[in-house]
Design a protein around this motif. Structure first.
Motif, PDB file in Angstrom:
ATOM      1  N   VAL A 116      20.880  44.329 111.877  1.00 27.41           N
ATOM      2  CA  VAL A 116      20.294  43.865 110.765  1.00 27.41           C
ATOM      3  C   VAL A 116      19.233  44.975 110.501  1.00 27.41           C
ATOM      4  N   PRO A 117      18.726  44.927 109.317  1.00 24.97           N
ATOM      5  CA  PRO A 117      17.770  46.451 108.997  1.00 24.97           C
ATOM      6  C   PRO A 117      16.397  45.680 109.520  1.00 24.97           C
ATOM      7  N   ALA A 118      15.614  46.708 109.556  1.00 28.10           N
ATOM      8  CA  ALA A 118      14.273  46.365 110.215  1.00 28.10           C
ATOM      9  C   ALA A 118      13.337  45.112 109.459  1.00 28.10           C
ATOM     10  N   ALA A 119      13.414  45.366 107.989  1.00 26.26           N
ATOM     11  CA  ALA A 119      12.413  44.414 107.257  1.00 26.26           C
ATOM     12  C   ALA A 119      13.100  43.262 107.390  1.00 26.26           C
ATOM     13  N   LEU A 120      14.395  43.151 107.264  1.00 28.89           N
ATOM     14  CA  LEU A 120      14.892  41.505 107.465  1.00 28.89           C
ATOM     15  C   LEU A 120      14.744  41.046 108.717  1.00 28.89           C
ATOM     16  N   ARG A 121      14.769  41.994 109.901  1.00 29.70           N
ATOM     17  CA  ARG A 121      14.917  41.497 111.077  1.00 29.70           C
ATOM     18  C   ARG A 121      13.469  40.987 111.519  1.00 29.70           C
ATOM     19  N   ARG A 122      12.460  41.574 111.074  1.00 28.17           N
ATOM     20  CA  ARG A 122      11.094  41.108 111.060  1.00 28.17           C
ATOM     21  C   ARG A 122      10.776  39.861 110.501  1.00 28.17           C
ATOM     22  N   GLU A 123      11.433  39.701 109.348  1.00 26.34           N
ATOM     23  CA  GLU A 123      11.161  38.581 108.481  1.00 26.34           C
ATOM     24  C   GLU A 123      11.752  37.494 109.093  1.00 26.34           C
ATOM     25  N   ARG A 124      13.007  37.517 109.579  1.00 33.48           N
ATOM     26  CA  ARG A 124      14.016  36.422 110.555  1.00 33.48           C
ATOM     27  C   ARG A 124      13.262  36.210 111.608  1.00 33.48           C
ATOM     28  N   ALA A 125      12.730  37.029 112.490  1.00 29.99           N
ATOM     29  CA  ALA A 125      11.933  36.843 113.714  1.00 29.99           C
ATOM     30  C   ALA A 125      10.690  36.072 113.657  1.00 29.99           C
ATOM     31  N   LEU A 126       9.745  36.312 112.523  1.00 30.61           N
ATOM     32  CA  LEU A 126       8.711  35.547 112.347  1.00 30.61           C
ATOM     33  C   LEU A 126       9.105  34.189 111.793  1.00 30.61           C
ATOM     34  N   GLU A 127      10.050  34.158 111.103  1.00 32.41           N
ATOM     35  CA  GLU A 127      10.651  32.823 110.548  1.00 32.41           C
ATOM     36  C   GLU A 127      10.797  31.870 111.917  1.00 32.41           C
ATOM     37  N   VAL A 128      11.786  32.302 112.924  1.00 29.85           N
ATOM     38  CA  VAL A 128      12.089  31.572 113.812  1.00 29.85           C
ATOM     39  C   VAL A 128      10.980  31.145 115.012  1.00 29.85           C
ATOM     40  N   LEU A 129       9.868  32.266 114.979  1.00 26.22           N
ATOM     41  CA  LEU A 129       8.824  32.114 115.766  1.00 26.22           C
ATOM     42  C   LEU A 129       8.060  30.860 115.158  1.00 26.22           C
ATOM     43  N   GLU A 130       7.718  30.818 113.911  1.00 24.85           N
ATOM     44  CA  GLU A 130       7.191  29.696 113.553  1.00 24.85           C
ATOM     45  C   GLU A 130       7.621  28.515 113.643  1.00 24.85           C
ATOM     46  N   LYS A 131       8.981  28.237 113.696  1.00 24.16           N
ATOM     47  CA  LYS A 131       9.840  27.198 113.672  1.00 24.16           C
ATOM     48  C   LYS A 131       9.747  26.564 115.409  1.00 24.16           C
ATOM     49  N   VAL A 132       9.454  27.636 116.449  1.00 27.66           N
ATOM     50  CA  VAL A 132       9.238  27.106 117.708  1.00 27.66           C
ATOM     51  C   VAL A 132       7.988  26.931 117.974  1.00 27.66           C
ATOM     52  N   GLY A 133       7.101  26.967 116.884  1.00 30.54           N
ATOM     53  CA  GLY A 133       5.543  26.954 117.274  1.00 30.54           C
ATOM     54  C   GLY A 133       4.764  27.987 117.916  1.00 30.54           C
ATOM     55  N   LEU A 134       5.326  29.124 117.546  1.00 27.75           N
ATOM     56  CA  LEU A 134       4.655  30.451 118.039  1.00 27.75           C
ATOM     57  C   LEU A 134       4.105  31.262 117.382  1.00 27.75           C
ATOM     58  N   ALA A 135       3.826  30.792 116.033  1.00 31.87           N
ATOM     59  CA  ALA A 135       3.281  31.709 114.926  1.00 31.87           C
ATOM     60  C   ALA A 135       1.840  32.076 115.587  1.00 31.87           C
ATOM     61  N   GLY A 136       1.286  33.361 115.649  1.00 35.04           N
ATOM     62  CA  GLY A 136       0.195  33.844 115.984  1.00 35.04           C
ATOM     63  C   GLY A 136       0.366  34.404 117.227  1.00 35.04           C
ATOM     64  N   LYS A 137       1.598  34.194 117.863  1.00 38.57           N
ATOM     65  CA  LYS A 137       1.546  34.716 119.324  1.00 38.57           C
ATOM     66  C   LYS A 137       2.538  36.300 119.321  1.00 38.57           C
ATOM     67  N   GLU A 138       2.982  36.569 118.035  1.00 38.51           N
ATOM     68  CA  GLU A 138       3.935  37.717 117.928  1.00 38.51           C
ATOM     69  C   GLU A 138       3.757  38.787 118.651  1.00 38.51           C
ATOM     70  N   HIS A 139       2.176  39.306 118.983  1.00 42.07           N
ATOM     71  CA  HIS A 139       1.884  40.523 119.493  1.00 42.07           C
ATOM     72  C   HIS A 139       2.025  40.335 120.899  1.00 42.07           C
ATOM     73  N   HIS A 140       1.936  39.120 121.510  1.00 36.28           N
ATOM     74  CA  HIS A 140       1.579  38.927 123.029  1.00 36.28           C
ATOM     75  C   HIS A 140       2.886  39.636 123.667  1.00 36.28           C
ATOM     76  N   LEU A 141       2.531  39.812 124.952  1.00 33.79           N
ATOM     77  CA  LEU A 141       3.565  40.457 126.033  1.00 33.79           C
ATOM     78  C   LEU A 141       3.997  38.989 126.728  1.00 33.79           C
ATOM     79  N   PRO A 142       5.338  38.937 127.049  1.00 33.21           N
ATOM     80  CA  PRO A 142       5.803  37.815 127.817  1.00 33.21           C
ATOM     81  C   PRO A 142       4.599  37.293 128.854  1.00 33.21           C
ATOM     82  N   SER A 143       4.230  38.179 129.609  1.00 32.57           N
ATOM     83  CA  SER A 143       3.387  38.027 130.865  1.00 32.57           C
ATOM     84  C   SER A 143       1.994  37.171 130.440  1.00 32.57           C
ATOM     85  N   GLN A 144       1.723  37.200 128.776  1.00 29.18           N
ATOM     86  CA  GLN A 144       0.554  36.619 128.610  1.00 29.18           C
ATOM     87  C   GLN A 144       0.883  35.336 127.888  1.00 29.18           C
ATOM     88  N   LEU A 145       1.926  34.789 128.282  1.00 29.38           N
ATOM     89  CA  LEU A 145       2.383  33.277 127.851  1.00 29.38           C
ATOM     90  C   LEU A 145       2.673  32.433 129.060  1.00 29.38           C
TER      91      LEU A 145
END
Ligand SMILES: Nc1ncnc2c1ncn2[C@@H]1O[C@H](COP(=O)(O)OP(=O)(O)OP(=O)(O)O)[C@@H](O)[C@H]1O
Ligand SMILES: [Mg+2]
Length: 238
Positions: A116-145
């Motif tokens: 999947v091309p980069a721009a669409l990838r980003r869009e889709r990833a942000l969409e699912v992160l929002e869905k699971v209630g993680l909007a705003g945590k995109e730039h965290h590392l797993p260890s920071q969660l």
């Protein structure tokens, strides 16, 4: 409802040199579109083996498996991988996140593999992160969660390809009970939207959040019962 997973006489024999072990001894099971099922059973009873077969990560030794109406037992490796990417999302007990990648990059991994091309990838990833209630945590590392947040990232990653079936092997095994309920609430929400969910758990109180409880023992189906008193999980603590 249409059957989405249809297993008929599934046997799995593991071979270790001269020794053979029959982990599944003829499992016949049908799961319909939109169901939420708990798969239970003692340690070593064959739950993970069955999930790997359902998830097309492994093949049965004998038996027939129809996935969304298609006989997948006769597919080539490539065709199986394609069907897997198209139909199945996986969530594991130990999250399986890549530690050096951000939350956003972790969620993008399956999309990258799918080309999947980069721009669409980003869009889709942000969409699912929002869905699971993680909007705003995109730039965290797993260890920071927190543990629950890590599992939400894993769920988001499983959702990026919009799978028909979500398979989760002990998804709450590493979580405290409150966080576990939180993750179950997310699964219920996804199930309400039509995703078929199959969860391996050994915890009876987790199984209560599903609509059907299938038990296996020694590689055989022991019982299969609707859960008429399905509990609603109240989550929302992201
Ligand atoms: N790759 C393998 N080679 C040989 N035997 C295996 C292999 N994988 C699993 N087994 C055996 O098959 C049986 C079922 O294993 P499986 O992992 O499916 O159990 P499980 O129900 O998921 O158990 P647990 O609750 O402990 O995760 C076990 O006896 C196990 O030792
Ligand atoms: Mg297991």
């Amino acid at each position: 409802m249409k059957p989405v997973v249809s297993l008929e006489g599934i046997r799995k024999v593991y071979r270790m040199g001269e020794i053979e072990f029959e982990a599944l001894k003829g499992i016949t099971l049908e799961i319909s579109e939109g169901e939420m099922v708990a798969l239970m059973g003692p340690s070593g009873s064959g739950k993970t083996t069955l999930m790997q077969i359902i998830g097309l990560l492994d093949r049965p030794t004998t038996g027939r498996y129809m996935l969304a109406g298609e006989d997948v037992t006769t597919l080539s490796e490539n065709e199986r991988a394609e069907a897997r990417n198209r139909e199945i999302g996986f969530v594991f007990q130990a999250f399986h996140l890549l530690p050096r990648l951000s939350v956003l990059e972790n969620v993008e991994v399956p999309l990258t593999y799918a080309g999947v091309p980069a721009a669409l990838r980003r869009e889709r990833a942000l969409e699912v992160l929002e869905k699971v209630g993680l909007a705003g945590k995109e730039h965290h590392l797993p260890s920071q969660l927190s543990g629950g947040q890590k599992q939400r990232v894993a769920v988001a990653r499983a959702l990026t390809m919009r799978p028909a079936i979500l398979l989760a092997d002990e998804p709450t095994g590493n979580l405290d009970s409150k966080t576990a309920v939180d993750v179950m609430s997310l699964f219920q929400e996804l199930n309400d939207e039509g995703t078929t969910v199959i969860i391996v758990t050994h915890e009876a109180d987790i199984a209560e959040y599903t609509g059907r409880i299938v038990r296996i023992r020694d590689g055989m189906l022991e019982s299969d019962q609707p859960n008429r008193h399905r509990k609603r999980a109240v989550g929302g603590v992201a």
